[in-house]
Write a protein that holds these residues in place. Sequence first.
Motif, PDB file in Angstrom:
ATOM      1  N   ALA A  36       0.511  -1.366   0.441  1.00  0.00           N
ATOM      2  CA  ALA A  36      -0.229  -0.057  -0.168  1.00  0.00           C
ATOM      3  C   ALA A  36       0.949   1.681   0.147  1.00  0.00           C
ATOM      4  O   ALA A  36       2.111   1.467   0.667  1.00  0.00           O
ATOM      5  N   THR A  37       0.764   1.821  -0.536  1.00  0.00           N
ATOM      6  CA  THR A  37       1.349   3.255  -1.123  1.00  0.00           C
ATOM      7  C   THR A  37       1.053   4.700  -0.036  1.00  0.00           C
ATOM      8  O   THR A  37      -0.135   4.177   0.065  1.00  0.00           O
ATOM      9  N   ILE A  38       2.381   4.956   1.034  1.00  0.00           N
ATOM     10  CA  ILE A  38       1.819   6.120   0.867  1.00  0.00           C
ATOM     11  C   ILE A  38       1.600   7.673   1.074  1.00  0.00           C
ATOM     12  O   ILE A  38       1.626   7.370  -0.329  1.00  0.00           O
ATOM     13  N   ASP A  39       0.971   8.431   1.079  1.00  0.00           N
ATOM     14  CA  ASP A  39       0.800   9.552   0.624  1.00  0.00           C
ATOM     15  C   ASP A  39       2.135  10.750   1.388  1.00  0.00           C
ATOM     16  O   ASP A  39       2.385  11.372   2.792  1.00  0.00           O
ATOM     17  N   CYS A  40       3.365  10.524   0.671  1.00  0.00           N
ATOM     18  CA  CYS A  40       4.663  11.822   0.711  1.00  0.00           C
ATOM     19  C   CYS A  40       4.463  12.965   1.477  1.00  0.00           C
ATOM     20  O   CYS A  40       5.479  12.778   2.538  1.00  0.00           O
ATOM     21  N   GLY A  41       4.142  13.304   0.848  1.00  0.00           N
ATOM     22  CA  GLY A  41       3.961  14.439   0.882  1.00  0.00           C
ATOM     23  C   GLY A  41       3.141  15.446   2.907  1.00  0.00           C
ATOM     24  O   GLY A  41       3.869  15.925   3.376  1.00  0.00           O
ATOM     25  N   VAL A  42       1.597  14.174   2.991  1.00  0.00           N
ATOM     26  CA  VAL A  42       1.243  14.639   4.584  1.00  0.00           C
ATOM     27  C   VAL A  42       2.080  13.567   5.009  1.00  0.00           C
ATOM     28  O   VAL A  42       2.644  14.739   5.895  1.00  0.00           O
ATOM     29  N   ALA A  43       2.880  12.519   5.243  1.00  0.00           N
ATOM     30  CA  ALA A  43       3.912  11.758   5.587  1.00  0.00           C
ATOM     31  C   ALA A  43       5.145  12.937   5.906  1.00  0.00           C
ATOM     32  O   ALA A  43       5.514  12.965   7.134  1.00  0.00           O
ATOM     33  N   CYS A  44       5.947  13.783   5.193  1.00  0.00           N
ATOM     34  CA  CYS A  44       7.358  14.274   4.892  1.00  0.00           C
ATOM     35  C   CYS A  44       6.910  15.857   5.681  1.00  0.00           C
ATOM     36  O   CYS A  44       7.248  16.246   6.557  1.00  0.00           O
ATOM     37  N   SER A  45       5.599  16.223   5.619  1.00  0.00           N
ATOM     38  CA  SER A  45       5.475  17.647   6.407  1.00  0.00           C
ATOM     39  C   SER A  45       5.268  17.323   8.289  1.00  0.00           C
ATOM     40  O   SER A  45       5.619  18.369   8.366  1.00  0.00           O
ATOM     41  N   GLY A  46       4.566  15.997   7.472  1.00  0.00           N
ATOM     42  CA  GLY A  46       5.095  15.710   9.216  1.00  0.00           C
ATOM     43  C   GLY A  46       5.582  15.593   9.951  1.00  0.00           C
ATOM     44  O   GLY A  46       6.171  16.268  10.755  1.00  0.00           O
ATOM     45  N   ARG A  47       6.684  14.676   9.277  1.00  0.00           N
ATOM     46  CA  ARG A  47       8.339  14.697   9.791  1.00  0.00           C
ATOM     47  C   ARG A  47       9.625  15.782  10.000  1.00  0.00           C
ATOM     48  O   ARG A  47      10.153  16.409  11.024  1.00  0.00           O
ATOM     49  N   CYS A  48       8.783  16.624   9.012  1.00  0.00           N
ATOM     50  CA  CYS A  48       9.625  18.335   8.518  1.00  0.00           C
ATOM     51  C   CYS A  48       9.445  19.263   9.264  1.00  0.00           C
ATOM     52  O   CYS A  48       9.600  20.250   9.101  1.00  0.00           O
ATOM     53  N   ARG A  49       8.084  19.141  10.326  1.00  0.00           N
ATOM     54  CA  ARG A  49       7.602  20.360  10.298  1.00  0.00           C
ATOM     55  C   ARG A  49       7.922  20.989  11.131  1.00  0.00           C
ATOM     56  O   ARG A  49       8.156  22.337  11.666  1.00  0.00           O
ATOM     57  N   LEU A  50       9.004  20.680  12.233  1.00  0.00           N
ATOM     58  CA  LEU A  50       9.998  21.557  13.056  1.00  0.00           C
ATOM     59  C   LEU A  50      11.380  21.418  12.744  1.00  0.00           C
ATOM     60  O   LEU A  50      12.101  22.560  13.460  1.00  0.00           O
ATOM     61  N   ALA A  51      11.984  21.277  11.245  1.00  0.00           N
ATOM     62  CA  ALA A  51      12.616  21.473  10.710  1.00  0.00           C
ATOM     63  C   ALA A  51      13.160  23.221  10.258  1.00  0.00           C
ATOM     64  O   ALA A  51      12.431  23.738  10.172  1.00  0.00           O
ATOM     65  N   SER A  52      14.219  23.138  11.169  1.00  0.00           N
ATOM     66  CA  SER A  52      14.855  24.560  10.250  1.00  0.00           C
ATOM     67  C   SER A  52      15.016  25.294   8.777  1.00  0.00           C
ATOM     68  O   SER A  52      14.866  26.007   8.988  1.00  0.00           O
ATOM     69  N   ARG A  53      14.768  24.142   7.900  1.00  0.00           N
ATOM     70  CA  ARG A  53      15.232  24.496   6.400  1.00  0.00           C
ATOM     71  C   ARG A  53      13.740  23.692   6.172  1.00  0.00           C
ATOM     72  O   ARG A  53      14.798  21.989   5.573  1.00  0.00           O
ATOM     73  N   GLN A  54      13.223  23.772   6.132  1.00  0.00           N
ATOM     74  CA  GLN A  54      12.378  22.730   5.785  1.00  0.00           C
ATOM     75  C   GLN A  54      12.332  22.459   4.288  1.00  0.00           C
ATOM     76  O   GLN A  54      11.672  21.360   3.767  1.00  0.00           O
ATOM     77  N   ASN A  55      12.387  22.960   3.929  1.00  0.00           N
ATOM     78  CA  ASN A  55      12.539  23.093   1.659  1.00  0.00           C
ATOM     79  C   ASN A  55      13.584  21.884   2.253  1.00  0.00           C
ATOM     80  O   ASN A  55      13.038  20.832   0.881  1.00  0.00           O
ATOM     81  N   LEU A  56      14.498  21.925   2.548  1.00  0.00           N
ATOM     82  CA  LEU A  56      15.509  20.739   2.361  1.00  0.00           C
ATOM     83  C   LEU A  56      15.205  19.721   3.225  1.00  0.00           C
ATOM     84  O   LEU A  56      15.168  18.544   2.755  1.00  0.00           O
ATOM     85  N   CYS A  57      14.025  19.782   4.168  1.00  0.00           N
ATOM     86  CA  CYS A  57      13.606  18.531   5.291  1.00  0.00           C
ATOM     87  C   CYS A  57      13.072  17.737   4.279  1.00  0.00           C
ATOM     88  O   CYS A  57      12.954  16.189   3.457  1.00  0.00           O
ATOM     89  N   MET A  58      12.152  18.717   3.406  1.00  0.00           N
ATOM     90  CA  MET A  58      10.712  18.113   2.769  1.00  0.00           C
ATOM     91  C   MET A  58      11.696  17.368   1.233  1.00  0.00           C
ATOM     92  O   MET A  58      10.828  15.773   0.632  1.00  0.00           O
ATOM     93  N   ARG A  59      12.607  17.876   0.499  1.00  0.00           N
ATOM     94  CA  ARG A  59      13.313  17.146  -0.273  1.00  0.00           C
ATOM     95  C   ARG A  59      13.768  16.271   0.073  1.00  0.00           C
ATOM     96  O   ARG A  59      13.450  15.176  -0.822  1.00  0.00           O
ATOM     97  N   ALA A  60      14.543  15.991   0.844  1.00  0.00           N
ATOM     98  CA  ALA A  60      15.085  14.930   1.069  1.00  0.00           C
ATOM     99  C   ALA A  60      13.925  13.935   1.419  1.00  0.00           C
ATOM    100  O   ALA A  60      14.503  12.382   0.843  1.00  0.00           O
ATOM    101  N   CYS A  61      13.244  14.257   2.811  1.00  0.00           N
ATOM    102  CA  CYS A  61      11.987  12.856   3.086  1.00  0.00           C
ATOM    103  C   CYS A  61      11.462  12.318   1.667  1.00  0.00           C
ATOM    104  O   CYS A  61      11.421  11.232   1.891  1.00  0.00           O
TER     105      CYS A  61
END
Length: 105
Positions: free
Chosen positions: A43-68
């Motif tokens: 079952a595929t997951i929604d990477c956008g939602v999962a990564c936005s939760g993972r990166c919500r506290l990151a200081s460099r959110q764009n970098l975190c979202m791209r890597a995640c």
Amino acid sequence: MVFSRVLLAILLGLLVLNLIEPSHESFEDQEASQGAVGKSLLATIDCGVACSGRCRLASRQNLCMRACGTCCARCNCVPPGTSGNTDQCPCYANMTTHGGRKKCP
């Protein structure tokens, strides 16, 4: 003269469609047979939602979202929370950059 050109254009169009259509159908049949097996197992997951939760506290959110996003697409998994919990997704935890650093946030 104009009528014959229009008729010729229509016939050529039908010929081209007739040549394209059989290969298109076989591709759909092949995709359906492979997709039914693959989708039932993974079952595929929604990477956008999962990564936005993972990166919500990151200081460099764009970098975190791209890597995640890259890691999520490859592993189909993102550990819960904003950091840690990598034991729940070993593929995500073991991915490294060319420099040997951890790729996934």
